[in-house]
Every structure is written in C-alpha cells, then in structure tokens.
Motif scaffolding. Structure first.
Motif, mmCIF file in Angstrom:
data_model
loop_
_atom_site.group_PDB
_atom_site.id
_atom_site.type_symbol
_atom_site.label_atom_id
_atom_site.label_comp_id
_atom_site.label_asym_id
_atom_site.label_seq_id
_atom_site.Cartn_x
_atom_site.Cartn_y
_atom_site.Cartn_z
ATOM 1 N N ASP A 24 0.847 -1.194 0.000
ATOM 2 C CA ASP A 24 0.000 0.000 0.000
ATOM 3 C C ASP A 24 0.883 1.245 0.000
ATOM 4 O O ASP A 24 1.234 1.780 1.042
ATOM 5 C CB ASP A 24 -0.917 -0.017 1.220
ATOM 6 C CG ASP A 24 -1.865 1.158 1.238
ATOM 7 O OD1 ASP A 24 -2.036 1.800 0.176
ATOM 8 O OD2 ASP A 24 -2.437 1.443 2.304
ATOM 9 N N ARG A 25 1.260 1.697 -1.172
ATOM 10 C CA ARG A 25 2.163 2.844 -1.282
ATOM 11 C C ARG A 25 1.418 4.178 -1.168
ATOM 12 O O ARG A 25 2.055 5.218 -1.110
ATOM 13 C CB ARG A 25 2.905 2.800 -2.610
ATOM 14 C CG ARG A 25 3.794 1.590 -2.751
ATOM 15 C CD ARG A 25 4.764 1.791 -3.874
ATOM 16 N NE ARG A 25 5.428 0.640 -4.407
ATOM 17 C CZ ARG A 25 6.202 -0.191 -3.761
ATOM 18 N NH1 ARG A 25 6.370 -0.048 -2.488
ATOM 19 N NH2 ARG A 25 6.783 -1.198 -4.361
ATOM 20 N N ASP A 26 0.094 4.165 -1.107
ATOM 21 C CA ASP A 26 -0.672 5.406 -1.007
ATOM 22 C C ASP A 26 -0.773 5.911 0.429
ATOM 23 O O ASP A 26 -1.199 7.034 0.655
ATOM 24 C CB ASP A 26 -2.072 5.210 -1.582
ATOM 25 C CG ASP A 26 -2.031 5.017 -3.081
ATOM 26 O OD1 ASP A 26 -1.097 5.548 -3.718
ATOM 27 O OD2 ASP A 26 -2.906 4.318 -3.618
ATOM 28 N N TRP A 91 7.427 12.570 5.792
ATOM 29 C CA TRP A 91 6.526 11.468 5.488
ATOM 30 C C TRP A 91 6.540 11.250 3.977
ATOM 31 O O TRP A 91 6.602 12.213 3.218
ATOM 32 C CB TRP A 91 5.107 11.800 5.965
ATOM 33 C CG TRP A 91 5.018 11.988 7.445
ATOM 34 C CD1 TRP A 91 5.474 13.052 8.161
ATOM 35 C CD2 TRP A 91 4.458 11.092 8.384
ATOM 36 N NE1 TRP A 91 5.225 12.867 9.500
ATOM 37 C CE2 TRP A 91 4.600 11.672 9.663
ATOM 38 C CE3 TRP A 91 3.851 9.856 8.274
ATOM 39 C CZ2 TRP A 91 4.155 11.043 10.807
ATOM 40 C CZ3 TRP A 91 3.399 9.241 9.427
ATOM 41 C CH2 TRP A 91 3.552 9.834 10.681
ATOM 42 N N VAL A 92 6.473 10.007 3.555
ATOM 43 C CA VAL A 92 6.505 9.687 2.130
ATOM 44 C C VAL A 92 5.329 8.786 1.768
ATOM 45 O O VAL A 92 4.817 8.036 2.601
ATOM 46 C CB VAL A 92 7.828 8.989 1.727
ATOM 47 C CG1 VAL A 92 8.997 9.934 1.826
ATOM 48 C CG2 VAL A 92 8.080 7.751 2.558
ATOM 49 N N SER A 93 4.914 8.891 0.529
ATOM 50 C CA SER A 93 3.916 7.995 -0.045
ATOM 51 C C SER A 93 4.071 8.042 -1.552
ATOM 52 O O SER A 93 4.945 8.737 -2.073
ATOM 53 C CB SER A 93 2.491 8.396 0.365
ATOM 54 O OG SER A 93 2.051 9.492 -0.395
ATOM 55 N N ALA A 94 3.216 7.357 -2.261
ATOM 56 C CA ALA A 94 3.266 7.378 -3.723
ATOM 57 C C ALA A 94 2.867 8.738 -4.275
ATOM 58 O O ALA A 94 3.235 9.080 -5.399
ATOM 59 C CB ALA A 94 2.361 6.291 -4.298
ATOM 60 N N GLN A 95 2.133 9.534 -3.497
ATOM 61 C CA GLN A 95 1.734 10.864 -3.966
ATOM 62 C C GLN A 95 2.885 11.860 -3.923
ATOM 63 O O GLN A 95 2.949 12.764 -4.733
ATOM 64 C CB GLN A 95 0.574 11.430 -3.137
ATOM 65 C CG GLN A 95 -0.734 10.735 -3.354
ATOM 66 C CD GLN A 95 -0.950 9.637 -2.336
ATOM 67 O OE1 GLN A 95 -0.352 9.646 -1.275
ATOM 68 N NE2 GLN A 95 -1.787 8.685 -2.678
ATOM 69 N N GLY A 96 3.768 11.740 -2.940
ATOM 70 C CA GLY A 96 4.850 12.705 -2.825
ATOM 71 C C GLY A 96 5.555 12.615 -1.500
ATOM 72 O O GLY A 96 5.476 11.607 -0.793
ATOM 73 N N GLU A 180 11.999 6.042 -7.167
ATOM 74 C CA GLU A 180 10.977 5.083 -7.602
ATOM 75 C C GLU A 180 9.728 5.795 -8.146
ATOM 76 O O GLU A 180 9.148 5.362 -9.129
ATOM 77 C CB GLU A 180 10.576 4.193 -6.423
ATOM 78 C CG GLU A 180 9.478 3.219 -6.723
ATOM 79 C CD GLU A 180 9.949 2.030 -7.521
ATOM 80 O OE1 GLU A 180 9.089 1.357 -8.116
ATOM 81 O OE2 GLU A 180 11.156 1.761 -7.553
ATOM 82 N N ASN A 181 9.332 6.882 -7.498
ATOM 83 C CA ASN A 181 8.058 7.521 -7.835
ATOM 84 C C ASN A 181 8.197 8.785 -8.681
ATOM 85 O O ASN A 181 7.221 9.250 -9.244
ATOM 86 C CB ASN A 181 7.301 7.880 -6.562
ATOM 87 C CG ASN A 181 6.880 6.647 -5.812
ATOM 88 O OD1 ASN A 181 6.242 5.773 -6.366
ATOM 89 N ND2 ASN A 181 7.264 6.559 -4.566
ATOM 90 N N GLY A 182 9.361 9.387 -8.702
ATOM 91 C CA GLY A 182 9.503 10.650 -9.422
ATOM 92 C C GLY A 182 10.684 10.634 -10.353
ATOM 93 O O GLY A 182 11.212 9.583 -10.728
ATOM 94 N N ARG A 183 11.095 11.834 -10.710
ATOM 95 C CA ARG A 183 12.239 11.976 -11.600
ATOM 96 C C ARG A 183 13.548 11.992 -10.843
ATOM 97 O O ARG A 183 14.598 11.812 -11.419
ATOM 98 C CB ARG A 183 12.113 13.265 -12.409
ATOM 99 C CG ARG A 183 10.958 13.211 -13.379
ATOM 100 C CD ARG A 183 10.907 14.477 -14.142
ATOM 101 N NE ARG A 183 10.249 15.478 -13.293
ATOM 102 C CZ ARG A 183 10.182 16.752 -13.574
ATOM 103 N NH1 ARG A 183 10.750 17.210 -14.652
ATOM 104 N NH2 ARG A 183 9.551 17.594 -12.805
#
Length: 184
Positions: A24-26, A91-96, A180-183
């Motif tokens: 659950d990366r969200d 804090w980190v998640s798939a959103q940012g 993993e999630n961004g540039r």
C-alpha cells in the motif's frame, strides 16, 4: 491505544535490502523513528499537561467552573502541542513527500520533484539559531528555486542528533522513494 505516528513501520528497519517494502504505497509513512530528543521533549510536555489537568480538577472542585475550563483548555493546548511535536518530520507515499513542521505542512508531489539528495552544509542544531557542519536531505523542486527550500531533515535535528546511521538509513529511504516515484 496505539499511536501510529510515534513509531515508524517495522518494515523500514527489517527490510534493508528492499527500499520500498510496502504493498500500500498510497499511505503516508515516516521512514524512521522519532529521535530521543523529540520523544523526550514530548514526554516532558505531557508530564506538564498531567499537572495542569490535576490543577484543573482541583480548581473545578474548589473554584469556579469557568476558571477550571480555562486551565483545562491550557492542558489541551499543551497535549496537542506535544502530539504535534511527535508528528513532525518527513513522510513519504506514492503521492509525494510531506514535510511536517510544528506550524506548517508542505507537500511536494513526486511530479514536481527534480531531485532528493544528501548534501554537506551548515545545519541548525536542534532547530536553534546556532549552525554546525552536517548533512541535510534537500528536496529540489521544479516549481521553486533550490535556495528557497529548507532541508527536509538534518543530522543535527531532534530526530537524528547523535544517530548518524539512522539519518543515513532515513535519507536513503526517502531518496529511494523519490527515484521510484519521481524523476529524482
């Protein structure tokens, strides 16, 4: 009563070989445990709040209800301040990535993140005006100049003072989320 903001997820510490060990990366997660300075300050504030609550009970029994309500309100402010102190951090998640400070919270979506990197620079010691040489995790965004942003976390803040290995693990984890999630 579990306090999920007080402890980091065990998977961050257990899975050293896997940077992003979650299905659950969200869900927003803090990739490290709060440091002893932060937990100690929050504990002292909660101790103070217990005395203030006790005073509110005594005032309610012997004085006017309005004065007891004021003292009870002061205790609630102290309790909420200690809980906010424990919630501070990255804090980190798939959103940012989210940087929670005492009075403000800044969230940067991964689409706007150019790079997340560790730099050697003067950093503030425990958030005080005194600066020392240390490492800082810096977030470079595409919509802001790099010099406008404060570091996300440093080796001398309340979470990592005297714990350089914990800072390295947390910085590596945030950098892994960024790659993993961004540039960045």
């Amino acid at each position: 009563m579990p306090l999920p903001f007080l402890t980091a997820d065990r998977a961050f510490e257990a899975a050293d070989d896997v940077a992003l060990p979650f299905d659950d990366r969200d869900r927003w997660r803090r990739p490290y445990r709060p440091g002893p300075w932060r937990v100690g300050a929050a504990a002292l504030l909660l101790l103070l709040a217990s005395y203030v609550l006790f005073a509110a009970v005594i005032i309610a029994l012997t004085g006017t209800p309005s004065s007891a309500g004021v003292v009870f309100g002061i205790a609630l402010v102290v309790i909420s301040a200690s809980l906010r102190l424990l919630r501070m951090g990255v804090w980190v998640s798939a959103q940012g990535v989210r940087h929670v400070a005492f009075f403000a919270t800044r969230t940067a979506p991964w689409e706007r993140v150019v790079a997340v990197r560790t730099t050697q620079q003067p950093v503030r010691w425990l958030g005080l005006p005194r600066t020392v040489q240390g490492q800082a995790l810096v977030l470079v965004r595409s919509d802001r100049p790099a010099e406008d942003l404060a570091p996300l976390m440093t080796t001398h803040n309340a979470d990592f003072l005297g714990r350089p290995d914990a800072f390295d693990r947390a910085a590596d984890t945030v950098e892994a989320w960024g790659s993993e999630n961004g540039r960045g």
